[in-house]
Enzyme design. Structure first.
Site, PDB file in Angstrom:
ATOM      1  N   SER A   1       0.839  -1.200   0.000  1.00  0.00           N
ATOM      2  CA  SER A   1       0.000   0.000   0.000  1.00  0.00           C
ATOM      3  C   SER A   1       0.873   1.249   0.000  1.00  0.00           C
ATOM      4  O   SER A   1       2.068   1.191   0.303  1.00  0.00           O
ATOM      5  CB  SER A   1      -0.884   0.029   1.251  1.00  0.00           C
ATOM      6  OG  SER A   1      -0.123   0.396   2.398  1.00  0.00           O
ATOM      7  N   ASP A   2       0.272   2.362  -0.351  1.00  0.00           N
ATOM      8  CA  ASP A   2       0.945   3.633  -0.113  1.00  0.00           C
ATOM      9  C   ASP A   2       0.899   3.890   1.395  1.00  0.00           C
ATOM     10  O   ASP A   2       0.252   3.166   2.152  1.00  0.00           O
ATOM     11  CB  ASP A   2       0.250   4.754  -0.890  1.00  0.00           C
ATOM     12  CG  ASP A   2       1.106   6.002  -0.998  1.00  0.00           C
ATOM     13  OD1 ASP A   2       2.259   5.986  -0.519  1.00  0.00           O
ATOM     14  OD2 ASP A   2       0.620   7.004  -1.544  1.00  0.00           O
ATOM     15  N   TRP A   3       1.590   4.923   1.836  1.00  0.00           N
ATOM     16  CA  TRP A   3       1.686   5.227   3.263  1.00  0.00           C
ATOM     17  C   TRP A   3       0.287   5.428   3.856  1.00  0.00           C
ATOM     18  O   TRP A   3      -0.401   6.397   3.527  1.00  0.00           O
ATOM     19  CB  TRP A   3       2.531   6.486   3.449  1.00  0.00           C
ATOM     20  CG  TRP A   3       2.789   6.865   4.877  1.00  0.00           C
ATOM     21  CD1 TRP A   3       1.920   7.495   5.731  1.00  0.00           C
ATOM     22  CD2 TRP A   3       3.993   6.643   5.614  1.00  0.00           C
ATOM     23  NE1 TRP A   3       2.496   7.681   6.955  1.00  0.00           N
ATOM     24  CE2 TRP A   3       3.794   7.169   6.914  1.00  0.00           C
ATOM     25  CE3 TRP A   3       5.214   6.070   5.320  1.00  0.00           C
ATOM     26  CZ2 TRP A   3       4.757   7.125   7.903  1.00  0.00           C
ATOM     27  CZ3 TRP A   3       6.181   6.027   6.304  1.00  0.00           C
ATOM     28  CH2 TRP A   3       5.952   6.552   7.581  1.00  0.00           C
TER      29      TRP A   3
END
Length: 257
Positions: free
Chosen positions: A26-28
């Site tokens: 995932s992104d942050w």
């Protein structure tokens, strides 16, 4: 549909059509951000939607750590599903040889990044990435031409590095002024016109226009400062900040290409 909860992109396209066998991270905190997007009610639902959509690894937020075991116990997801995600991650680690040689060779840190060979590759990549919108016989410029270079980013080495630069150094950034000066020498006239991209002062307009009239061609380097783009810094409009457009319009009235 947020990417972290989109099974169509993560499964149908990525896995089935493209045959991707790596892992998806995932992104942050993008999994728990699906709550703010109105796509999940809480962290548990966000974890459920992400893990069933095809996100193998969660970055920064902790919805997987807190809720995946619970979701298995409740029968909402299977242990096989988790095993598949784990396999995707381990497969890449095996390919990288991390279980044979888990530590980085510290000598690699001593290698010099800014070698002539690397800089040449970077230059070629930059050339390949440029898009020439329209050229009505102005380019290429003659090396004998008297060039007036101006614009707030014509000699802004730090801003030219862009946003998200952690270890780039200003002194290694070659600006248009530095590069063109090296080629043209005294045939180049440099008059910035505007001190920085958001500058609204016309104090240097007269000098810029005078430089333009004495030259064969004007090269104007427009844009925005590094601080005006990037994460949490993007501007709401894509026009040129400050009064750059106004200066360009005044320069165009001189009739110089």
């Amino acid at each position: 549909v947020p990417t972290s909860g989109n099974s169509f992109t993560l499964k149908t396209i990525l896995r089935d059509e493209w045959k991707y066998d790596g892992f998806v991270v995932s992104d942050w905190a993008s999994i728990t951000e699906m709550i703010a997007h109105g796509f999940a009610e809480n962290e548990k639902e966000a974890a459920f939607k992400a893990v069933t959509a095809g996100v193998d690894m969660e970055m920064a937020s902790e919805s997987y750590v807190k809720h995946l075991a619970e979701l298995i116990e409740e029968g909402k997801i299977s242990e096989d599903l988790i095993n598949n995600h784990v396999a995707n991650i381990l497969r890449v680690k095996f390919k990288l040889g991390l279980f044979v040689r888990p530590y980085t060779d510290e000598k690699l840190a001593e290698q010099v990044t800014l070698t002539d060979e690397n800089l040449q590759l970077a230059r070629e990549a930059a050339r390949e990435g440029m898009v020439l919108l329209k050229n009505e016989g102005v380019l290429p410029l003659s090396k004998n031409a008297k060039v007036a270079l101006m614009g707030p980013l014509a000699d802004a080495p730090r801003d030219q590095l862009g946003t998200w630069v952690f270890d780039g150094k200003e002194e290694n950034s070659v600006t248009p002024y530095t590069a063109i000066k090296e080629i043209l020498g005294n045939s180049l006239t440099f008059e910035v016109g505007l001190e920085y991209s958001r500058d609204n002062s016309r104090a240097r307009f007269a000098a810029a226009l005078a430089a333009a009239r004495k030259s064969d061609v004007v090269v104007f380097v427009a844009g925005e400062e590094a601080s005006l783009s990037g994460e949490a810094n993007a501007r709401g409009q894509i026009d040129l900040p400050g009064i750059q457009t106004e200066l360009i319009a005044e320069l165009a009235k001189t009739g110089k290409p």
